[in-house]
Write an enzyme that holds these catalytic residues in place. Structure first.
Site, PDB file in Angstrom:
ATOM      1  N   ASN A   1      -3.303  -1.613   7.746  1.00  0.00           N
ATOM      2  CA  ASN A   1      -4.598  -2.139   7.299  1.00  0.00           C
ATOM      3  C   ASN A   1      -4.371  -3.646   7.268  1.00  0.00           C
ATOM      4  O   ASN A   1      -4.009  -4.218   6.263  1.00  0.00           O
ATOM      5  CB  ASN A   1      -4.963  -1.625   5.913  1.00  0.00           C
ATOM      6  CG  ASN A   1      -5.322  -0.143   5.963  1.00  0.00           C
ATOM      7  OD1 ASN A   1      -5.763   0.354   6.984  1.00  0.00           O
ATOM      8  ND2 ASN A   1      -5.126   0.543   4.853  1.00  0.00           N
TER       9      ASN A   1
ATOM     10  N   LYS B   1      -3.918   0.036  13.977  1.00  0.00           N
ATOM     11  CA  LYS B   1      -4.788   1.063  13.400  1.00  0.00           C
ATOM     12  C   LYS B   1      -6.199   0.616  13.715  1.00  0.00           C
ATOM     13  O   LYS B   1      -6.654  -0.408  13.205  1.00  0.00           O
ATOM     14  CB  LYS B   1      -4.562   1.139  11.889  1.00  0.00           C
ATOM     15  CG  LYS B   1      -5.551   2.041  11.135  1.00  0.00           C
ATOM     16  CD  LYS B   1      -5.178   2.121   9.650  1.00  0.00           C
ATOM     17  CE  LYS B   1      -6.162   2.975   8.854  1.00  0.00           C
ATOM     18  NZ  LYS B   1      -5.762   3.097   7.427  1.00  0.00           N
TER      19      LYS B   1
ATOM     20  N   HIS C   1      -4.178  18.416   0.456  1.00  0.00           N
ATOM     21  CA  HIS C   1      -5.115  17.349   0.082  1.00  0.00           C
ATOM     22  C   HIS C   1      -5.847  17.675  -1.226  1.00  0.00           C
ATOM     23  O   HIS C   1      -7.069  17.659  -1.295  1.00  0.00           O
ATOM     24  CB  HIS C   1      -6.122  17.129   1.222  1.00  0.00           C
ATOM     25  CG  HIS C   1      -6.746  15.761   1.229  1.00  0.00           C
ATOM     26  ND1 HIS C   1      -7.621  15.338   0.257  1.00  0.00           N
ATOM     27  CD2 HIS C   1      -6.615  14.714   2.073  1.00  0.00           C
ATOM     28  CE1 HIS C   1      -8.028  14.107   0.513  1.00  0.00           C
ATOM     29  NE2 HIS C   1      -7.409  13.691   1.610  1.00  0.00           N
TER      30      HIS C   1
ATOM     31  N   GLU D   1       0.861  -1.186   0.000  1.00  0.00           N
ATOM     32  CA  GLU D   1       0.000   0.000   0.000  1.00  0.00           C
ATOM     33  C   GLU D   1       0.893   1.231   0.000  1.00  0.00           C
ATOM     34  O   GLU D   1       1.799   1.357   0.841  1.00  0.00           O
ATOM     35  CB  GLU D   1      -0.922  -0.030   1.226  1.00  0.00           C
ATOM     36  CG  GLU D   1      -1.884   1.135   1.247  1.00  0.00           C
ATOM     37  CD  GLU D   1      -3.157   0.855   2.054  1.00  0.00           C
ATOM     38  OE1 GLU D   1      -3.423  -0.311   2.400  1.00  0.00           O
ATOM     39  OE2 GLU D   1      -3.892   1.827   2.324  1.00  0.00           O
ATOM     40  N   ARG D   2       0.642   2.096  -0.975  1.00  0.00           N
ATOM     41  CA  ARG D   2       1.450   3.314  -1.152  1.00  0.00           C
ATOM     42  C   ARG D   2       2.926   2.988  -1.369  1.00  0.00           C
ATOM     43  O   ARG D   2       3.820   3.732  -0.954  1.00  0.00           O
ATOM     44  CB  ARG D   2       1.297   4.273   0.034  1.00  0.00           C
ATOM     45  CG  ARG D   2      -0.145   4.504   0.454  1.00  0.00           C
ATOM     46  CD  ARG D   2      -1.048   4.897  -0.683  1.00  0.00           C
ATOM     47  NE  ARG D   2      -2.450   5.019  -0.272  1.00  0.00           N
ATOM     48  CZ  ARG D   2      -3.443   5.281  -1.115  1.00  0.00           C
ATOM     49  NH1 ARG D   2      -3.203   5.405  -2.424  1.00  0.00           N
ATOM     50  NH2 ARG D   2      -4.667   5.386  -0.686  1.00  0.00           N
TER      51      ARG D   2
ATOM     52  N   TRP E   1     -12.742  13.204   2.142  1.00  0.00           N
ATOM     53  CA  TRP E   1     -11.881  12.561   1.152  1.00  0.00           C
ATOM     54  C   TRP E   1     -11.898  13.347  -0.166  1.00  0.00           C
ATOM     55  O   TRP E   1     -11.460  12.844  -1.191  1.00  0.00           O
ATOM     56  CB  TRP E   1     -12.331  11.109   0.897  1.00  0.00           C
ATOM     57  CG  TRP E   1     -11.898  10.158   1.982  1.00  0.00           C
ATOM     58  CD1 TRP E   1     -11.158  10.457   3.079  1.00  0.00           C
ATOM     59  CD2 TRP E   1     -12.186   8.757   2.077  1.00  0.00           C
ATOM     60  NE1 TRP E   1     -10.961   9.343   3.852  1.00  0.00           N
ATOM     61  CE2 TRP E   1     -11.587   8.272   3.259  1.00  0.00           C
ATOM     62  CE3 TRP E   1     -12.898   7.849   1.278  1.00  0.00           C
ATOM     63  CZ2 TRP E   1     -11.667   6.931   3.667  1.00  0.00           C
ATOM     64  CZ3 TRP E   1     -12.978   6.516   1.681  1.00  0.00           C
ATOM     65  CH2 TRP E   1     -12.367   6.065   2.867  1.00  0.00           C
TER      66      TRP E   1
ATOM     67  N   GLU F   1       3.784   9.096  -0.964  1.00  0.00           N
ATOM     68  CA  GLU F   1       2.397   9.002  -1.420  1.00  0.00           C
ATOM     69  C   GLU F   1       1.866  10.336  -1.938  1.00  0.00           C
ATOM     70  O   GLU F   1       1.148  10.382  -2.920  1.00  0.00           O
ATOM     71  CB  GLU F   1       1.531   8.507  -0.241  1.00  0.00           C
ATOM     72  CG  GLU F   1       0.048   8.491  -0.533  1.00  0.00           C
ATOM     73  CD  GLU F   1      -0.774   8.015   0.666  1.00  0.00           C
ATOM     74  OE1 GLU F   1      -0.196   7.718   1.724  1.00  0.00           O
ATOM     75  OE2 GLU F   1      -2.008   7.942   0.523  1.00  0.00           O
TER      76      GLU F   1
ATOM     77  N   GLU G   1       5.206   9.481  13.642  1.00  0.00           N
ATOM     78  CA  GLU G   1       5.077   8.682  12.419  1.00  0.00           C
ATOM     79  C   GLU G   1       5.306   9.601  11.228  1.00  0.00           C
ATOM     80  O   GLU G   1       4.535  10.510  10.964  1.00  0.00           O
ATOM     81  CB  GLU G   1       3.681   8.047  12.330  1.00  0.00           C
ATOM     82  CG  GLU G   1       3.491   7.215  11.053  1.00  0.00           C
ATOM     83  CD  GLU G   1       2.157   6.452  11.000  1.00  0.00           C
ATOM     84  OE1 GLU G   1       1.454   6.384  12.035  1.00  0.00           O
ATOM     85  OE2 GLU G   1       1.822   5.945   9.925  1.00  0.00           O
TER      86      GLU G   1
ATOM     87  N   GLU H   1     -10.646   4.674   9.144  1.00  0.00           N
ATOM     88  CA  GLU H   1     -10.809   4.285   7.741  1.00  0.00           C
ATOM     89  C   GLU H   1     -11.322   2.853   7.607  1.00  0.00           C
ATOM     90  O   GLU H   1     -10.805   2.060   6.821  1.00  0.00           O
ATOM     91  CB  GLU H   1      -9.489   4.472   6.985  1.00  0.00           C
ATOM     92  CG  GLU H   1      -9.002   5.915   7.011  1.00  0.00           C
ATOM     93  CD  GLU H   1      -7.769   6.180   6.165  1.00  0.00           C
ATOM     94  OE1 GLU H   1      -6.969   5.253   5.966  1.00  0.00           O
ATOM     95  OE2 GLU H   1      -7.635   7.332   5.704  1.00  0.00           O
TER      96      GLU H   1
ATOM     97  N   ASP I   1      -2.669  14.318   6.798  1.00  0.00           N
ATOM     98  CA  ASP I   1      -2.201  13.045   6.269  1.00  0.00           C
ATOM     99  C   ASP I   1      -0.951  13.164   5.408  1.00  0.00           C
ATOM    100  O   ASP I   1      -1.048  13.039   4.188  1.00  0.00           O
ATOM    101  CB  ASP I   1      -3.337  12.410   5.450  1.00  0.00           C
ATOM    102  CG  ASP I   1      -3.118  10.933   5.231  1.00  0.00           C
ATOM    103  OD1 ASP I   1      -2.064  10.436   5.651  1.00  0.00           O
ATOM    104  OD2 ASP I   1      -3.996  10.285   4.652  1.00  0.00           O
TER     105      ASP I   1
HETATM  106  O1  GCW Z   1      -2.380   8.337   3.910  1.00  0.00           O
HETATM  107  C1  GCW Z   1      -3.390   7.405   4.107  1.00  0.00           C
HETATM  108  C2  GCW Z   1      -3.207   6.404   3.029  1.00  0.00           C
HETATM  109  C3  GCW Z   1      -3.751   5.044   3.356  1.00  0.00           C
HETATM  110  C4  GCW Z   1      -3.193   4.632   4.710  1.00  0.00           C
HETATM  111  C5  GCW Z   1      -3.633   5.642   5.750  1.00  0.00           C
HETATM  112  C6  GCW Z   1      -3.076   5.345   7.126  1.00  0.00           C
HETATM  113  C7  GCW Z   1      -2.538   2.473   5.495  1.00  0.00           C
HETATM  114  O2  GCW Z   1      -3.785   6.898   1.850  1.00  0.00           O
HETATM  115  O3  GCW Z   1      -3.358   4.172   2.331  1.00  0.00           O
HETATM  116  O4  GCW Z   1      -3.564   3.327   5.061  1.00  0.00           O
HETATM  117  O5  GCW Z   1      -3.166   6.916   5.395  1.00  0.00           O
HETATM  118  O6  GCW Z   1      -2.074   5.945   7.475  1.00  0.00           O
HETATM  119  O7  GCW Z   1      -3.628   4.523   7.836  1.00  0.00           O
END
Ligand code: GCW
Length: 715
Positions: free
Chosen positions: A223, A300, A534, A180-181, A556, A406, A400, A304, A378
């Site tokens: 995730n 997590k 964003h 992911e990413r 979003w 990304e 973090e 989301e 984010d």
């Molecule tokens: O930046 C967003 C990302 C998701 C990511 C989420 C997170 C792992 O688009 O892909 O999921 O943050 O940090 O939990």
């Protein structure tokens, strides 16, 4: 113990010439330029290094590899200093020579080291001493770094200990190999072939991380899939832990909160349910049976769409404490993420983590760290520091950062993230008066926490050069160095990296470091200037999408964040708007809320302003925005020309790829500029300032572009 003698004919020891494909990272150890090599050889004529433990063996092997590459030496075993120029590495218990010196190694802790030039029996010797094996390993890498960067080594007196306890990479790697990413190919973990096949790459991964002081890795995506906690996958994780252990790296796993139901057959995952508690305790016991030094869980939850304690009306503290109690008997840690924002909650997304977590301060067990992203939205190209830093004094907060880009151009854009990390770490929270920096929150000194941590979302994949591009390796590098010491300068780190990765030649070092240092600001300018955020393409996050609206949730979309209309643009987070400023210390709340004092880079983060608002340059806001977009693109053009001037000074293979990627970056920077201007102009209704080129295409064209196969998508 071993002693190394030099080859008299240096050439015979030089490594075979090979194309520079980036695999060797900053541990290339190329032959040192001849005058310097001669001096070094006299100072490194013997090596005394034990190899009784796996970590000692790794330390010795790295020194041999490095010295052989850099100076052309051939190892011959021996165990006493017999000539000037010996290098002695170890601890008082691994090395009688070090024991004899009676150095004060105790104060170095389990990971610190000292490097000192001393005399032993009349011989000039370099000592790399530590109290534990891991410290000696880090010291050895430091010593090699001195040689790699051409530093004098005759009169050394260095000591270093990490300021942060857990220095981790978080892999967002799925069990099917998708990252992911991730923009560096498939996952580096070949789960299917584990535990039986241990790709040699895993060892090189450990070496690279150890060279930076990274001491932990979360193997799987936040995730998460409950399967990673099943016996078969634990065995695979244990195999990786076995490879990493000699390098001081512990394995952690992302834990799915609903695992007791999904793989445990329970009807609930309620953290207060006795059967659920028992399940996690048993699971922790099982994990520690196969991975005795397991680090702990990253979670997590209720974010989301992920399951969590709130599904049962419980709090984040209830959830974190459930896992903390299970891990505590084994010394494990829970890293509970604060990246939460609710589906139902209409409040400004930037405020939600603070609103949820601040009331929980003091309610977490002692082995819980709350993991907070650098900013409240984010991982955007620029965000003010997260208001949680400084606001939860009773809870250790870990940082973090995102290393994978990304929101900063994926693999192809040359964007050095050092200045972004440094800007956040140096930010002053004013939580306890002046100089209450984020770095001091993270290293525990502000509130007196011993449990401290930093995590970087890895940019590592199975691609040959690890990170998707040669310059993205610098982001892994700078993250690791800052995790060790959050007060280091990103410029100094860039210089180190360039010297080790490309060349020690001043004609290369200076222009490349300069180019790197401005690259993040350029990306901010061509993507999201003046505090915008964003605005990227929906879900895959590739390219511009300031027009994105509708869909499952307002936060979003892009229109939620820029709030542009005929009158103006920006998110009003002052007391007249969402009042997110109030989550900062009173000093900062006033600064951010005051148009005269707010740093201009956060202007539209905190304020909604008319298009003709006069910015500090004197230009009206609209003109200033266009100006910034253009200067971002111009910077990329400048990087292209700097880089093409380095042809012949950098090996052809890497030079060509960087040049091609800079070409992509210029195209995409132009695309960001043009698409953003085309869109915002429909709202501002204002002409382009004199001399500014019109977008190459219509807004409809930019809006029509689709990228169903953009890499790294979430799912
Ligand atoms: O930046 C967003 C990302 C998701 C990511 C989420 C997170 C792992 O688009 O892909 O999921 O943050 O940090 O939990």
């Amino acid at each position: 113990m071993a002693v190394l003698l030099f080859c008299t004919v240096a050439m015979a020891c030089a490594p075979a010439a090979h194309a520079e494909d980036g695999y060797d990272l900053w541990l290339r150890y190329p032959p040192t330029e001849s005058a310097r090599a001669t001096a070094y050889r006299a100072q490194v004529s013997q090596l005394l290094a034990a190899d009784a433990t796996p970590t000692q063996a790794a330390t010795r092997a790295e020194l041999l590899r490095g010295l052989r590459g850099l100076l052309g030496v051939t190892p011959v075993p021996a165990n006493t200093v017999t000539q000037a120029g010996a290098v002695v590495v170890g601890t008082p218990s691994s090395s009688p020579t070090i024991a004899r010196l009676r150095l004060d190694t105790r104060r170095l802790g389990p990971e610190g080291y000292l490097i000192r030039s001393v005399a032993i029996d009349g011989h000039a010797v370099t000592v790399i001493a530590a109290d534990a094996d891991a410290g000696a390993l880090y010291g050895a890498f430091h010593f090699l770094r001195l040689l790699q960067t051409g530093q004098p080594i005759a009169k050394l007196d260095l000591r270093d200990t990490p300021r942060v306890k857990l220095r981790l990479l978080d892999h967002w790697d799925d069990l099917d190999g998708h990252v992911e990413r991730g923009y560096a190919g498939a996952s580096i973990w070949d789960w299917h072939k584990l535990p039986d096949y241990l790709d040699p790459r895993y060892t090189d991964y450990a070496r690279a991380n150890a060279s930076l002081g990274i001491n932990g890795t979360v193997l799987n995506n936040v995730n998460s899939n409950a399967l990673s906690l099943t016996p078969a996958y634990l065995e695979k994780a244990a195999a990786l832990a076995g490879v990493f252990r000699p390098y001081g790296i512990r394995v952690f796993l992302s834990a799915r909160f609903s695992a007791p139901m999904e793989i445990g057959g329970l009807k609930t995952a309620d953290p207060l349910d006795p059967a659920v508690k028992r399940w996690w305790r048993d699971k922790a016991d099982e994990i520690y049976r196969v991975i005795p030094d397991f680090g702990g869980f990253l979670v997590k939850a209720n974010s989301e769409g992920q399951p969590g304690p709130q599904d049962y009306g419980r709090s984040h503290a209830d959830g974190a404490n459930l896992l903390a109690d299970a891990l505590a008997p084994h010394g494990g840690t829970v890293m509970w993420r604060a990246f939460v924002y609710s589906h139902e909650e209409p409040d400004d997304r930037a405020k939600q983590a603070y609103t949820e977590f601040v009331p929980l301060d003091g309610k977490f067990r002692g082995n819980v760290l709350v993991q907070v992203k650098n900013g409240a939205i984010d991982f955007q190209p620029r965000e003010p520091f997260h208001p949680l830093f400084g606001a939860m004094p009773k809870t250790p907060l870990m940082m973090e950062f995102q290393i994978t880009k990304e929101y900063l151009g994926f693999a192809t854009h040359l964007v050095y993230l050092g200045p972004l990390y440094e800007e956040t770490l140096k930010a002053d929270t004013h939580a306890k008066g002046k100089d209450s920096t984020v770095a001091k929150v993270i290293d525990g000194s502000l509130d007196g926490h011993a449990l401290t941590g930093m995590a970087g979302v890895a940019n590592i994949g199975a691609g040959r050069n690890w990170s998707g591009s040669h310059f993205d390796q610098a982001n892994w590098y700078v993250y690791g160095r800052l995790a060790w010491n959050p007060t280091l300068s990103s410029r100094a780190i860039a210089e180190e990296w360039v010297r080790m990765t490309f060349s020690n030649e001043e004609g290369v070092v200076a222009p490349v470091v300069d180019m790197m240092m401005g690259s993040r600001e350029a990306a901010v300018d061509y993507m999201t200037p003046l505090g915008l955020h964003h605005l990227m393409g929906r879900s895959h996050h590739y390219g511009p999408g300031p027009w994105v609206e509708g869909g499952p949730r307002a936060d979003w979309t892009s229109v939620y964040y820029h709030r542009a209309n005929r009158e103006g643009i920006g998110f009003d987070r002052t007391a007249h708007g969402s009042n997110a400023v109030a989550q900062y210390s009173p000093y900062l709340a006033r600064e951010f809320g005051d148009l005269q004092r707010v740093p201009e880079e956060f202007l539209l983060w905190f304020h909604h302003l008319p298009w003709d608002y006069r910015t500090r340059s004197g230009r009206p806001l609209w003109d200033e925005l266009v100006h910034r977009y253009t200067s971002g693109v111009d910077y990329v053009r400048g990087m292209r020309s700097t880089w093409s001037g380095l042809e012949g000074k950098v090996d052809a293979e890497r030079h060509a790829q960087v040049a091609a990627f800079l070409g992509i970056q210029e195209k995409e920077a132009q695309w960001w500029r043009d698409a953003s201007i085309a869109y915002f102009q429909t709202l501002s209704g204002r002409p382009l300032p004199a001399g500014e080129a019109a977008p190459a295409h219509t807004l409809e064209y930019y809006q029509s572009l689709e990228f169903p196969y953009a890499p790294g998508s979430g799912r």
